[in-house]
Design a protein around this motif. Structure first.
Motif, short mmCIF file in Angstrom:
data_model
loop_
_atom_site.label_atom_id
_atom_site.label_comp_id
_atom_site.label_asym_id
_atom_site.label_seq_id
_atom_site.Cartn_x
_atom_site.Cartn_y
_atom_site.Cartn_z
N ARG A 34 26.79 -19.61 7.04
CA ARG A 34 27.46 -19.46 5.74
C ARG A 34 27.03 -20.52 4.73
O ARG A 34 27.42 -20.46 3.56
CB ARG A 34 28.98 -19.52 5.93
CG ARG A 34 29.55 -18.33 6.68
CD ARG A 34 31.04 -18.22 6.52
NE ARG A 34 31.74 -19.41 7.03
CZ ARG A 34 32.48 -20.22 6.30
NH1 ARG A 34 32.59 -20.01 5.00
NH2 ARG A 34 33.08 -21.25 6.85
N ILE A 35 26.26 -21.51 5.16
CA ILE A 35 25.83 -22.55 4.22
C ILE A 35 24.79 -21.97 3.25
O ILE A 35 23.85 -21.32 3.66
CB ILE A 35 25.22 -23.75 4.98
CG1 ILE A 35 26.30 -24.45 5.82
CG2 ILE A 35 24.59 -24.73 4.01
CD1 ILE A 35 25.78 -25.62 6.61
N LEU B 17 31.96 -25.52 5.96
CA LEU B 17 30.57 -25.83 5.70
C LEU B 17 30.17 -27.18 6.26
O LEU B 17 29.03 -27.39 6.66
CB LEU B 17 30.30 -25.80 4.18
CG LEU B 17 30.53 -24.46 3.48
CD1 LEU B 17 30.27 -24.60 1.99
CD2 LEU B 17 29.65 -23.37 4.07
N SER C 290 26.22 -22.43 11.01
CA SER C 290 25.68 -22.81 9.70
C SER C 290 25.21 -21.61 8.88
O SER C 290 24.64 -21.79 7.80
CB SER C 290 24.50 -23.78 9.89
OG SER C 290 23.43 -23.15 10.57
#
Length: 451
Positions: free
Chosen positions: A178-179, A4, A176
């Motif tokens: 999965r953030i 992350l 990004s």
């Protein structure tokens, strides 16, 4: 957690790189777009200034619409600006793409980087390591910008540097996905448009006044005074809003924390010194000694290496030493490096190796104190204040960068040749000493976060 942090760290690297890589393109852009060194200086400074002026509202918008959403929107706008800059047929279009669009995009995406890091890393040790990585990326981007930008410019063209930034934007957007935002957006969060206009206008006029000193000192005085009056009006309006029970753009309570106030001052001076030294050395080598973009970039390898070494060690250093001690030592090393650089002008030819000791010390000093300064400021407040303090922190840092190029560049323009270089370095050295004085006032053991 590491996965992350990678896109957040890369985003900070990109924005810092954008602020410094153009310093080695001064000659190439001037010739290609039929402009002057001062024109390129204005473009760089306006980019940094737009970031500074809009960073506080960027933090507020992050709370209102969501950290992840603002991060993504900022990246998209930055990417459009990078493409437009790569295709720019004139300085005006370059100013629109680089200074305005990339500047606004950065102001939207950077506050979420720091807010998300603070919220996702709840343990002190993990937060210090995360901030260490992000600040290492920030410093490395600024320090490596001249080298990487010089290499791209020499191998291809200055336009390719902006194309490179657009590619990096795409990589960040992909990585990004999965953030996830740990807090829901707050649609009720008020956006104080009056505060935005007053604060942004005040900052713009002050820096514009400094830039105008190269041509008219009377105009400089008028712009700086008017800008200061607008900022005073911003503070008065914020105080009136608080008394009336309305939420201002920036709570004045943020300025009642001694640790945070001193930490913000040291952040401002750190970035002022980094960008000031970078611009002075790059302009001096290219304009006075005819160095190429890659040749100028190679000179900055020492600063990049020094900053990388100390930034990567920041996590261990913070665990072993007080943050106050690290900031104080960082300014002392930076002042020593500037003193060494001050001895160089005057010779008809300047060897790149002559800059290594001074730039190396500057890099070591700045890298040692970037992380503890940020951690001091962010840790001075609890979660409720993270949006505002993050925006304020980035505003102050980027204002320092803008002032660094504006002040140092103006001194160079007013005093061409070795005299300008020496005068700018003396001024930067005095500011490094001022940073030491501010760091000495930091408490040895900061108190618990304000609520």
């Amino acid at each position: 957690m590491r996965g992350l942090l990678i896109p957040l760290t890369l985003a900070q690297f990109l924005c810092s790189f954008a602020g410094s890589n153009m310093t080695v393109m001064i000659s190439d852009i001037s010739v290609d777009l039929n402009t002057t060194v001062h024109g390129v200086q204005v473009t760089i400074t306006v980019f940094l200034l737009v970031m500074a002026a809009l960073m506080i509202p960027g933090g507020v918008l992050s709370d209102r619409f969501g950290r992840k959403r603002c991060f993504t929107a900022g990246l998209a706008l930055y990417g459009v600006g990078a493409v437009l800059s790569a295709l720019a047929p004139s300085l005006g279009i370059l100013l629109l793409g680089n200074s305005i669009l990339e500047g606004i995009g950065t102001a939207l995406l950077i506050p979420p980087v720091y807010i998300l890091t603070t919220l996702l890393c709840t343990e002190t040790a993990a937060r210090v390591r995360a901030f260490g990585a992000i600040m290492a990326a920030a410093g490395l981007g600024a320090a490596a910008g001249p080298l990487l930008g010089g290499a791209i410019t020499t191998a291809l063209s200055w336009r390719a540097s902006f194309a490179f930034q657009a590619v990096v934007v795409v990589l960040i957007l992909v990585s990004s996905r999965r953030i996830r935002d740990p807090l829901p957006p707050d649609p009720a969060r008020r956006v104080d448009l009056r505060g935005v206009l007053l604060s942004a206008s005040g900052l713009v006029l002050i820096v514009a006044g400094i830039l105008a000193a190269a041509t008219n000192l009377l105009v400089t005085l008028g712009l700086v005074l008017f800008g200061a009056l607008l900022l005073a009006g911003f503070a008065a309006a914020a105080r009136a809003d608080e008394r009336a029970g309305r939420e201002p753009l920036l709570s004045l309570a943020l300025f009642r924390n001694r640790v945070s106030d001193l930490g913000l001052l040291t952040q401002n001076l750190q970035w002022l010194l980094l960008m000031g030294v970078s611009f002075v050395v790059a302009a001096y080598l290219q304009v006075e000694h005819g160095y190429s973009a890659i040749g100028t970039g190679v000179v900055f390898t020492a600063a990049t290496a020094g900053l990388l070494v100390s930034s990567l060690a920041a996590g261990r250093l913070v665990r072993r030493h007080r943050r106050r001690t690290l900031v104080l030592a960082g300014f002392a090393l930076t002042a020593a490096g500037i003193a060494m650089l001050l001895l160089l002008p005057g010779a008809r030819t300047v060897s790149a190796s002559a800059f290594v000791p001074g730039l190396g010390l500057v890099g070591l000093g700045l890298g040692a104190m970037l992380t503890p300064s940020v951690d001091l400021v962010q840790s001075a407040f609890d979660e409720r204040w993270q949006g505002e303090i993050s925006g304020l922190s980035r505003c102050v840092s980027n204002l320092g960068s803008a002032l660094g190029t504006a002040v140092a560049g103006t001194v160079l323009v007013l005093n061409p040749g070795g005299r300008g270089y020496a005068a700018a370095m003396v001024l930067l050295g005095l500011l490094a000493v001022a940073g030491m004085a501010a760091a000495a006032l930091l408490p040895r053991n900061p108190v618990a976060p304000a609520r």
